[in-house]
Enzyme design. Structure first.
Site, short mmCIF file in Angstrom:
data_model
loop_
_atom_site.label_atom_id
_atom_site.label_comp_id
_atom_site.label_asym_id
_atom_site.label_seq_id
_atom_site.Cartn_x
_atom_site.Cartn_y
_atom_site.Cartn_z
N SER A 120 13.31 3.14 -3.37
CA SER A 120 13.81 2.95 -4.74
C SER A 120 12.87 3.55 -5.79
O SER A 120 13.15 3.51 -6.98
CB SER A 120 13.97 1.45 -5.03
OG SER A 120 12.70 0.83 -5.19
N ALA B 101 9.22 -4.11 -4.87
CA ALA B 101 8.40 -2.91 -5.15
C ALA B 101 8.34 -2.51 -6.62
O ALA B 101 7.78 -1.47 -6.95
CB ALA B 101 8.81 -1.71 -4.30
N ALA B 102 8.91 -3.33 -7.50
CA ALA B 102 8.82 -3.01 -8.94
C ALA B 102 7.34 -3.00 -9.35
O ALA B 102 6.87 -2.07 -10.03
CB ALA B 102 9.59 -4.03 -9.77
N GLY C 293 0.82 -1.20 0.00
CA GLY C 293 0.00 0.00 0.00
C GLY C 293 0.85 1.25 0.00
O GLY C 293 0.72 2.12 -0.86
N GLY D 54 7.30 -9.67 -15.62
CA GLY D 54 8.72 -9.59 -15.24
C GLY D 54 9.54 -9.01 -16.38
O GLY D 54 9.19 -7.97 -16.94
N ASN E 130 0.34 -10.20 -11.53
CA ASN E 130 1.42 -10.89 -12.23
C ASN E 130 0.94 -12.28 -12.62
O ASN E 130 -0.19 -12.67 -12.32
CB ASN E 130 2.71 -10.89 -11.38
CG ASN E 130 2.55 -11.66 -10.08
OD1 ASN E 130 1.70 -12.55 -9.96
ND2 ASN E 130 3.36 -11.33 -9.09
N ASP F 87 17.49 -4.99 -7.21
CA ASP F 87 16.50 -5.48 -6.24
C ASP F 87 15.10 -5.24 -6.84
O ASP F 87 14.72 -4.09 -7.08
CB ASP F 87 16.69 -4.67 -4.93
CG ASP F 87 15.73 -5.08 -3.82
OD1 ASP F 87 14.82 -5.90 -4.08
OD2 ASP F 87 15.88 -4.57 -2.69
N ASP G 244 4.76 -2.59 -7.43
CA ASP G 244 4.06 -1.48 -6.74
C ASP G 244 4.32 -0.16 -7.47
O ASP G 244 3.42 0.67 -7.59
CB ASP G 244 4.54 -1.36 -5.29
CG ASP G 244 4.25 -2.61 -4.48
OD1 ASP G 244 3.28 -3.31 -4.82
OD2 ASP G 244 5.00 -2.88 -3.53
#
Ligand code: RIB
Length: 299
Positions: free
Chosen positions: A283, A241-242, A41, A214, A180, A238, A244
Site C-alpha cells: 500500500s 503500515a500507515a 522494518g 492518527g 504514537n 486499512d 511505517d
C-alpha cells in the site's frame, strides 16, 4: 548526502478481514484472507526507497522469505546485507475491521536470528552522517542503539512494538523518536500529547520527537520548535503500515535536507495514500503519488 541503514524486521502478514476483533473465548469467521509482505522494518525501508532515498536494509529471512527481499529490491532498496537462515520467517497475524483499524500478533521467527557479529559486519560500512533506522521487532536492538551512537550515526527509532525492555532503555543516542500516543504513554506515563511531548523532551533535550496522532495528524517537538501537521483526508481502507510509511518517508525527507515542516507534510501525504489501500508494504505509494496529493491539496 549520507545513506539510510535500516536494521529491521521482515514479516509475512496474514491478514483477516473481520466484522469486529475477536473477543476472549469467541470464535469468529473472517470475511476474507490475504497474505502480504510486511514487517515494520521492511515497510519502512520500502517507504524510504519509494521516496527516493538510498536505503540499505539489513535483517534476516528464513527459507520461506525470499520474496520479501525481492520486493525490497524491486522497490529500490539495497539488499546486500539481508541474510537468510534455516528458520521460519517472522510473521504477523492481523485482523482488520470495517473501520480499517487493525490488531496484530507477531511471531518473531528469523527476526530474532540477528546476532551482534552480523550487526558489526554491517555497521562497519556506515558512519557519521548516515541514518540508522530502527524499530523494536528484531533481536539485539540495545546493541544497535549503543553501537550506532558510538559510531556517530544519526539514529531514528520507532519504538514499536513497545515492551518493558524498550521502556527501560537509555534513548539518549536517538536523534528522532517516531512514536504514537500509546507508545508515548508507555514511555512517560502521560496520556495527553502535549504532556507526552514535554516529558520526553525534558528527559532527552537533544532529541526531536515526532508524535503521530492518527486522524489528528502529527506533532513534532525539539529545541525551540513545536510543529503540527494535520492529516490528509482520505477514505480509510486499512491503516496497517500507515505509521511505517510516515517514518520511512520522513527519514528520506530528512536525508535529502528538507526542513522539518516539509518533511512532516510529505510523510503525512504518503501515509494518507497508504491507508487508502489494503495491505502493508503493497500500500506504500511511490514519491510521484505523494507529490501529486500534495499538489492537489494546494502545496
Ligand atoms: O506496522 C505494520 C506491520 O507491523 C505489519 O506489516 C506487521 O508485519 C507488523 O510488523
Amino acid at each position: 548526502m549520507g545513506k539510510i541503514l535500516n536494521f529491521g524486521s521482515l514479516n509475512i502478514d496474514r491478514v483477516y478481514r473481520v466484522e469486529h476483533f475477536v473477543r476472549p473465548g469467541e470464535t469468529i469467521s473472517s470475511r476474507g484472507y490475504q497474505c502480504f509482505p510486511g514487517g515494520k522494518g521492511l515497510n519502512q525501508s520500502i517507504a524510504a526507497a519509494r521516496a527516493g532515498a538510498p536505503v540499505f536494509h539489513a535483517g534476516t529471512v528464513g527459507t520461506d522469505g525470499d520474496f520479501l527481499a525481492e520486493l525490497l529490491r524491486e522497490s529500490g532498496a539495497d539488499i546486500r546485507y539481508v541474510r537468510k537462515t534455516d528458520g521460519m520467517t517472522g510473521h504477523a497475524l492481523i485482523q482488520v475491521n470495517d473501520e480499517g483499524e487493525n490488531c496484530i500478533i507477531l511471531y518473531q521467527g528469523t527476526n530474532f536470528d540477528n546476532d551482534t557479529a552480523y550487526m558489526e559486519q554491517v555497521l562497519s560500512d556506515f558512519g557519521t552522517g548516515d541514518i540508522l533506522l530502527l524499530q523494536n521487532e528484531i533481536s539485539n536492538l540495545s546493541y544497535l542503539l549503543k553501537r550506532g551512537k558510538e559510531k556517530g550515526m544519526r539514529i531514528m527509532l520507532n519504538p514499536s512494538p513497545m515492551d518493558a525492555g524498550l521502556a527501560g532503555e537509555d534513548l539518549s543516542g536517538v536523534s528522532w523518536l517516531m512514536l504514537n500516543e500509546t507508545e508515548g504513554c508507555a514511555l512517560t506515563g502521560e496520556q495527553e500529547p502535549e504532556r507526552i511531548m514535554r516529558a520526553l523532551l525534558s528527559r532527552y533535550p537533544e532529541m526531536q520527537v515526532v508524535l503521530t496522532l492518527g486522524g489528528e495528524g502529527a506533532m513534532m517537538g525539539g529545541g525551540e520548535q513545536l510543529l503540527h501537521q494535520p492529516c490528509f483526508r482520505v477514505k480509510t481502507v486499512d491503516t496497517t503500515a500507515a505509521g511505517d510509511t510516515f517514518t520511512g518517508y520522513f527519514a528520506a525527507a530528512v536525508l535529502e535536507g528538507k526542513n522539518a515542516q516539509d518533511a512532516l507534510r510529505l510523510a503525512a501525504a504518503a501515509a494518507a495514500l497508504a491507508v487508502s489501500e489494503e495491505g502493508a508494504a503493497v500500500s506504500i505509494p511511490v514519491r510521484q503519488q505523494a507529490e501529486t496529493l500534495l499538489k492537489k491539496s494546494g502545496y
